[in-house]
Design a protein around this motif. Structure first.
Motif, PDB file in Angstrom:
ATOM      1  N   LYS A 218      54.387   8.635  76.790  1.00 25.88           N
ATOM      2  CA  LYS A 218      55.106   8.301  75.739  1.00 25.88           C
ATOM      3  C   LYS A 218      55.703   9.248  75.076  1.00 25.88           C
ATOM      4  O   LYS A 218      57.067   9.538  74.586  1.00 25.88           O
ATOM      5  N   LYS A 219      54.962  10.587  74.875  1.00 22.05           N
ATOM      6  CA  LYS A 219      55.624  11.529  74.173  1.00 22.05           C
ATOM      7  C   LYS A 219      56.828  12.415  74.922  1.00 22.05           C
ATOM      8  O   LYS A 219      57.801  12.514  74.191  1.00 22.05           O
ATOM      9  N   PRO A 220      56.727  12.527  76.075  1.00 21.64           N
ATOM     10  CA  PRO A 220      57.583  13.261  76.926  1.00 21.64           C
ATOM     11  C   PRO A 220      58.878  12.222  76.922  1.00 21.64           C
ATOM     12  O   PRO A 220      60.224  12.818  76.832  1.00 21.64           O
ATOM     13  N   ILE A 221      58.930  11.136  76.861  1.00 29.39           N
ATOM     14  CA  ILE A 221      60.057  10.123  76.695  1.00 29.39           C
ATOM     15  C   ILE A 221      60.477  10.120  75.360  1.00 29.39           C
ATOM     16  O   ILE A 221      61.996  10.107  75.289  1.00 29.39           O
ATOM     17  N   ARG A 222      59.735  10.199  74.420  1.00 27.27           N
ATOM     18  CA  ARG A 222      60.395  10.122  72.874  1.00 27.27           C
ATOM     19  C   ARG A 222      61.079  11.557  72.726  1.00 27.27           C
ATOM     20  O   ARG A 222      62.142  11.595  72.330  1.00 27.27           O
ATOM     21  N   LEU A 223      60.442  12.504  73.170  1.00 28.10           N
ATOM     22  CA  LEU A 223      61.472  13.708  73.061  1.00 28.10           C
ATOM     23  C   LEU A 223      62.667  13.738  73.689  1.00 28.10           C
ATOM     24  O   LEU A 223      63.465  14.271  73.402  1.00 28.10           O
ATOM     25  N   ALA A 224      62.679  13.732  75.079  1.00 31.15           N
ATOM     26  CA  ALA A 224      63.853  13.486  75.680  1.00 31.15           C
ATOM     27  C   ALA A 224      64.887  12.423  75.337  1.00 31.15           C
ATOM     28  O   ALA A 224      66.121  13.045  74.949  1.00 31.15           O
ATOM     29  N   TRP A 225      64.504  11.489  74.576  1.00 35.10           N
ATOM     30  CA  TRP A 225      65.431  10.649  74.244  1.00 35.10           C
ATOM     31  C   TRP A 225      66.093  11.087  72.929  1.00 35.10           C
ATOM     32  O   TRP A 225      67.245  11.236  72.612  1.00 35.10           O
ATOM     33  N   PHE A 226      65.124  11.497  71.662  1.00 35.39           N
ATOM     34  CA  PHE A 226      65.707  11.784  70.544  1.00 35.39           C
ATOM     35  C   PHE A 226      66.455  12.977  70.434  1.00 35.39           C
ATOM     36  O   PHE A 226      67.424  13.293  69.739  1.00 35.39           O
ATOM     37  N   PHE A 227      66.015  14.167  71.513  1.00 30.98           N
ATOM     38  CA  PHE A 227      66.773  15.283  71.161  1.00 30.98           C
ATOM     39  C   PHE A 227      67.789  15.665  72.377  1.00 30.98           C
ATOM     40  O   PHE A 227      68.206  16.677  72.106  1.00 30.98           O
ATOM     41  N   PHE A 228      67.966  14.651  73.235  1.00 33.53           N
ATOM     42  CA  PHE A 228      68.889  15.101  74.292  1.00 33.53           C
ATOM     43  C   PHE A 228      69.463  13.773  74.475  1.00 33.53           C
ATOM     44  O   PHE A 228      70.740  13.838  74.414  1.00 33.53           O
ATOM     45  N   VAL A 229      69.219  12.884  75.076  1.00 30.88           N
ATOM     46  CA  VAL A 229      69.784  11.646  75.729  1.00 30.88           C
ATOM     47  C   VAL A 229      70.726  11.161  74.616  1.00 30.88           C
ATOM     48  O   VAL A 229      71.588  10.661  74.767  1.00 30.88           O
ATOM     49  N   LEU A 230      69.975  10.581  73.553  1.00 28.47           N
ATOM     50  CA  LEU A 230      70.623   9.852  72.399  1.00 28.47           C
ATOM     51  C   LEU A 230      71.798  10.601  71.823  1.00 28.47           C
ATOM     52  O   LEU A 230      73.051   9.958  71.751  1.00 28.47           O
ATOM     53  N   PRO A 231      71.765  11.884  71.593  1.00 30.07           N
ATOM     54  CA  PRO A 231      72.978  12.602  70.887  1.00 30.07           C
ATOM     55  C   PRO A 231      74.086  12.679  72.008  1.00 30.07           C
ATOM     56  O   PRO A 231      75.254  12.388  71.527  1.00 30.07           O
ATOM     57  N   ALA A 232      73.596  12.786  73.174  1.00 30.06           N
ATOM     58  CA  ALA A 232      74.644  12.902  74.429  1.00 30.06           C
ATOM     59  C   ALA A 232      75.397  11.589  74.348  1.00 30.06           C
ATOM     60  O   ALA A 232      76.891  11.365  74.609  1.00 30.06           O
ATOM     61  N   LEU A 233      74.908  10.548  74.480  1.00 31.24           N
ATOM     62  CA  LEU A 233      75.274   9.113  74.606  1.00 31.24           C
ATOM     63  C   LEU A 233      76.461   8.871  73.396  1.00 31.24           C
ATOM     64  O   LEU A 233      77.307   8.250  73.667  1.00 31.24           O
ATOM     65  N   LEU A 234      75.908   8.963  72.043  1.00 30.80           N
ATOM     66  CA  LEU A 234      76.573   8.764  70.918  1.00 30.80           C
ATOM     67  C   LEU A 234      77.793   9.622  70.891  1.00 30.80           C
ATOM     68  O   LEU A 234      79.096   9.041  70.597  1.00 30.80           O
ATOM     69  N   ILE A 235      77.684  10.747  71.193  1.00 32.67           N
ATOM     70  CA  ILE A 235      78.980  11.695  71.388  1.00 32.67           C
ATOM     71  C   ILE A 235      80.233  11.123  72.212  1.00 32.67           C
ATOM     72  O   ILE A 235      81.263  11.105  72.170  1.00 32.67           O
ATOM     73  N   ASN A 236      79.515  10.737  73.548  1.00 34.55           N
ATOM     74  CA  ASN A 236      80.562  10.189  74.491  1.00 34.55           C
ATOM     75  C   ASN A 236      81.052   8.806  74.027  1.00 34.55           C
ATOM     76  O   ASN A 236      82.383   8.705  74.128  1.00 34.55           O
ATOM     77  N   TYR A 237      80.283   7.924  73.533  1.00 35.17           N
ATOM     78  CA  TYR A 237      80.847   6.589  72.876  1.00 35.17           C
ATOM     79  C   TYR A 237      81.914   6.896  71.832  1.00 35.17           C
ATOM     80  O   TYR A 237      83.021   6.158  71.980  1.00 35.17           O
ATOM     81  N   PHE A 238      81.615   7.964  71.011  1.00 37.05           N
ATOM     82  CA  PHE A 238      82.595   8.165  69.922  1.00 37.05           C
ATOM     83  C   PHE A 238      83.762   8.823  70.312  1.00 37.05           C
ATOM     84  O   PHE A 238      84.859   8.440  69.880  1.00 37.05           O
ATOM     85  N   GLY A 239      83.640   9.500  71.411  1.00 43.42           N
ATOM     86  CA  GLY A 239      84.629  10.207  72.104  1.00 43.42           C
ATOM     87  C   GLY A 239      85.708   9.093  72.610  1.00 43.42           C
ATOM     88  O   GLY A 239      86.804   9.027  72.644  1.00 43.42           O
ATOM     89  N   GLN A 240      84.910   8.092  73.496  1.00 40.07           N
ATOM     90  CA  GLN A 240      85.830   7.041  74.053  1.00 40.07           C
ATOM     91  C   GLN A 240      86.591   6.293  72.892  1.00 40.07           C
ATOM     92  O   GLN A 240      87.570   5.950  73.053  1.00 40.07           O
ATOM     93  N   GLY A 241      85.942   6.184  71.735  1.00 43.37           N
ATOM     94  CA  GLY A 241      86.612   5.494  70.711  1.00 43.37           C
ATOM     95  C   GLY A 241      87.847   6.158  70.124  1.00 43.37           C
ATOM     96  O   GLY A 241      88.932   5.614  70.087  1.00 43.37           O
ATOM     97  N   ALA A 242      87.511   7.584  70.028  1.00 41.70           N
ATOM     98  CA  ALA A 242      88.613   8.296  69.728  1.00 41.70           C
ATOM     99  C   ALA A 242      89.756   8.034  70.592  1.00 41.70           C
ATOM    100  O   ALA A 242      90.978   8.098  70.135  1.00 41.70           O
ATOM    101  N   LEU A 243      89.525   8.180  71.917  1.00 36.53           N
ATOM    102  CA  LEU A 243      90.526   8.153  72.875  1.00 36.53           C
ATOM    103  C   LEU A 243      91.368   6.872  72.801  1.00 36.53           C
ATOM    104  O   LEU A 243      92.497   6.676  72.785  1.00 36.53           O
ATOM    105  N   LEU A 244      90.702   5.633  72.612  1.00 37.63           N
ATOM    106  CA  LEU A 244      91.113   4.468  72.434  1.00 37.63           C
ATOM    107  C   LEU A 244      92.109   4.259  71.388  1.00 37.63           C
ATOM    108  O   LEU A 244      93.045   3.643  71.257  1.00 37.63           O
ATOM    109  N   ILE A 245      91.550   4.978  70.182  1.00 39.07           N
ATOM    110  CA  ILE A 245      92.465   4.799  68.617  1.00 39.07           C
ATOM    111  C   ILE A 245      93.744   5.587  69.134  1.00 39.07           C
ATOM    112  O   ILE A 245      94.765   5.064  68.607  1.00 39.07           O
TER     113      ILE A 245
END
Length: 622
Positions: free
Chosen positions: A239-266
């Motif tokens: 569980k610890k490796p999965i939590r570390l990878a999610w909060f500090f690497f995967v989640l920020p990258a996904l959110l930035i991309n989704y918001f980037g797509q949103g900016a493009l669509l606007i």
């Protein structure tokens, strides 16, 4: 330092295996929500959808799965079957409660197999469809390319998730960095899109669009695909490796991309045709399609590995026939390969690709399996929170209402798509559910029949003592499900061969509701008259039941075994469906008999050497 290095290595491996599914969801989520349902792309609708995606990731993935559900590990093992066993253990011996929890767990597991079929298909199709943007003339080759990729992916599985993860981790690391950079480029041009973090935008979107917003939730759930795999693959990485990878690497990258797509669509509403690929500069489009395809292949790995883990747990807990399980790592016992499941998933995935032909069509089928399993997981986790963690009723009820409202809203939105493809995972789920419950009930009927037809053990031993037969040197081990009755194999041996071994051991194997049995509960020996012994060997559901190895440990308990002087006797049951006997419906009796005939032999499953084994047939009517 070694611990930190190991943690970093496991977190990197988790990026390669566990997060592939949820990591490739930006390929199709925004297009499905705002494009497929015919919604007008306006700044307000884009901000509303972005807010829904953001809060769905935070609540469902970060809070529910990564923080809450992953706490419910069954001695390190995750997945809905491990959670079901934990919940059953927490309610004690209440037969009705255990049965209800079993139904919830089995149905959730059955839907997870449906997810395991659709995830590879939609992920790879979504990536390869980038060719339709780069070179429309190649659109007819999308499906054939996907089929070839699937064949290669499933051929790799025999090498194990550790090696696959080590090979895939660098690719996924590059993928997350690249998607974050692509998103950041658009956010810089339109930074006001970040205001979508405010949940007010999601509320306004729902109020303004009502039914259409509810339907759109069926697309938003695509951003959450892979959340269940995080939990199912917990036994592979921890569980610890999965939590570390999610909060500090995967989640920020996904959110930035989704918001980037949103900016493009606007800025360009027409980009809804393919908002992910239109983030990419023209010169980098083909390399990006190649990277996306590699990432999508890896996305499939999370649910495939989860399906292997869940299958082994189902076998051990008595919900699936015995199958060959191959260990692919000497360091991690949870890293396994199940050839039969691998082949079955391959066939079904190929059928899904050929049948649905596009990620858009598969989007309708996807959400049902994911949201159904999510709902079942929430119910089981709430039971564990109340009974195991001793949460007060107020916390359980409030938390349950909050989480179940979200789960059921997503499930209801996807239920609207049953006629458009949602039937596919439901049919798969129902088939798996019927097979698992039939196997469980059939085994119960077989054990009941054996117990009813067996002779009481202690009077038999007394009779042997009064009228002793010829005894021959050595030890005979009789595998039996009932230690209070005389095994059929012992009776047949005595009746036909007219001899009895010098020492006779009645052996039963029990599987506990924990992944690994504690040392003090592994072996239980009861000595009877006339050199008869009752021996119980206990294993966890995540262990391989190796009987010869366990017998070697019995010498410490005062019952030594010399393998070259030991003969194993086993009754091989021939199941006969009899409509006159109470039990299951006749068609289920016949289904169980078919599964029993094709199950892996108990001797191979228990790793008993063939040159020390005598099998005797026994007909059992159910």
């Amino acid at each position: 330092m070694d611990t930190k290095r190991r943690l970093a290595a496991l977190a990197a491996g988790a990026v390669g295996v566990v997060f592939g599914d949820i990591g490739t969801s930006p390929l199709y989520t925004m297009k499905e929500v705002l494009g497929t349902h015919g919604m007008t792309v306006t700044p307000e609708s884009v901000m509303g959808v972005l807010s829904l995606v953001f809060w769905s990731l935070m609540i469902v993935v970060s809070i529910k799965y990564v923080t809450f559900v992953m706490r419910a590990d069954n001695k390190g093992e995750g997945g809905i079957m491990a959670l079901m066993a934990l919940a059953q253990r927490s309610v004690g011996s209440s037969a009705r409660a255990r049965w209800l929890l079993a139904v919830i767990g089995i149905f959730g597991a059955a839907l997870f197999y449906g997810d395991g079929v659709i995830t590879p298909a939609i992920s790879v199709l979504g990536a390869v469809e980038g060719l339709e943007i780069a070179a429309p003339a190649l659109s007819n080759y999308v499906v054939p390319i996907c089929l070839v990729i699937m064949l290669l992916l499933f051929a790799l599985q025999r090498h194990g998730s550790a090696k696959v993860g080590a090979m895939f981790a660098p690719i996924m690391a590059v993928w997350f960095v690249v998607v974050a950079v692509l998103g950041a480029r658009q956010i810089v041009q339109h930074p006001s899109v970040l205001w979508a973090i405010n949940p007010v935008y999601a509320v306004r979107f729902i109020v303004a669009h009502e039914l259409q917003a509810f339907i759109a939730l069926g697309g938003v759930v695509l951003a959450l695909t892979g959340a269940e795999a995080l939990y199912a693959d917990m036994g592979h990485f921890g569980k610890k490796p999965i939590r570390l990878a999610w909060f500090f690497f995967v989640l920020p990258a996904l959110l930035i991309n989704y918001f980037g797509q949103g900016a493009l669509l606007i800025m360009n509403p027409k980009a809804i045709d393919s908002p992910f690929y239109l983030l990419v500069p023209d010169a980098l489009l083909y390399p990006m399609i190649g990277l996306a395809t590699a990432a999508a292949v890896i996305a499939s790995q999370a649910v495939i590995s989860g399906a292997f883990s869940m299958t082994r747990e189902a076998i051990s807990l008595g919900y699936a026939p015995r199958m060959r399980v191959v260990h692919t790592s000497r360091e991690m016992s949870g890293q396994i390969f199940v050839p039969w499941i691998n082949g079955l998933l391959l066939v079904l995935v190929l059928a899904a690709v050929v049948g649905f032909k596009s990620s858009e069509n598969l989007g309708a089928a996807y959400g049902i399996a994911v949201t159904g399993t999510m709902t079942m997981t929430t119910l089981l986790a709430l039971v564990v929170a109340r009974r195991q963690w001793k949460w007060n009723w107020f916390a359980v009820v409030v938390g349950g209402i909050f989480l179940l409202t979200i789960d059921l809203a997503f499930f209801g939105a996807n239920a609207l798509k049953i006629a458009h493809g949602g039937w596919f995972p439901l049919v798969l789920g129902v088939v798996v559910f019927v097979m698992m419950t039939t196997w469980r009930r059939g085994r119960e009927l077989v054990v009941r029949e054996i117990k009813q037809s067996g002779l009481a053990l202690e009077p038999f031993i007394d009779n042997i003592h009064e009228h002793p037969p010829l005894r021959v040197p050595g030890t005979a081990v009789f595998l039996t499900a009932n230690l209070d009755a005389v095994p059929h194999a012992l009776l047949h041996n005595l009746k036909h061969n007219k001899v009895l071994h010098e020492r006779n051991v009645l052996l039963t194997v029990e599987v506990l509701e924990t992944p690994v049995a504690d040392p003090e509960e592994r072996i239980d020996i009861r000595s009877l008259n006339g050199e008869f012994y009752c021996l119980s060997l206990r294993f966890g559901f995540a262990e391989d039941p190796n009987i010869p190895l366990a017998l070697n440990r019995c010498s410490r308990e005062g019952l030594p075994f010399e393998m070259m002087d030991t003969t194993f006797f086993l009754s091989r049951e021939n199941i006969v469906a009899d409509v006159r006997r109470p039990g299951m419906a006749l068609w289920r009796d016949k289904l169980f008999a078919f599964m029993a005939r094709n199950a892996m032999p108990a001797t191979a499953f228990f790793q008993i050497p063939g040159n020390r084994l005598i099998e005797l047939g026994a007909q059992v009517e159910i």
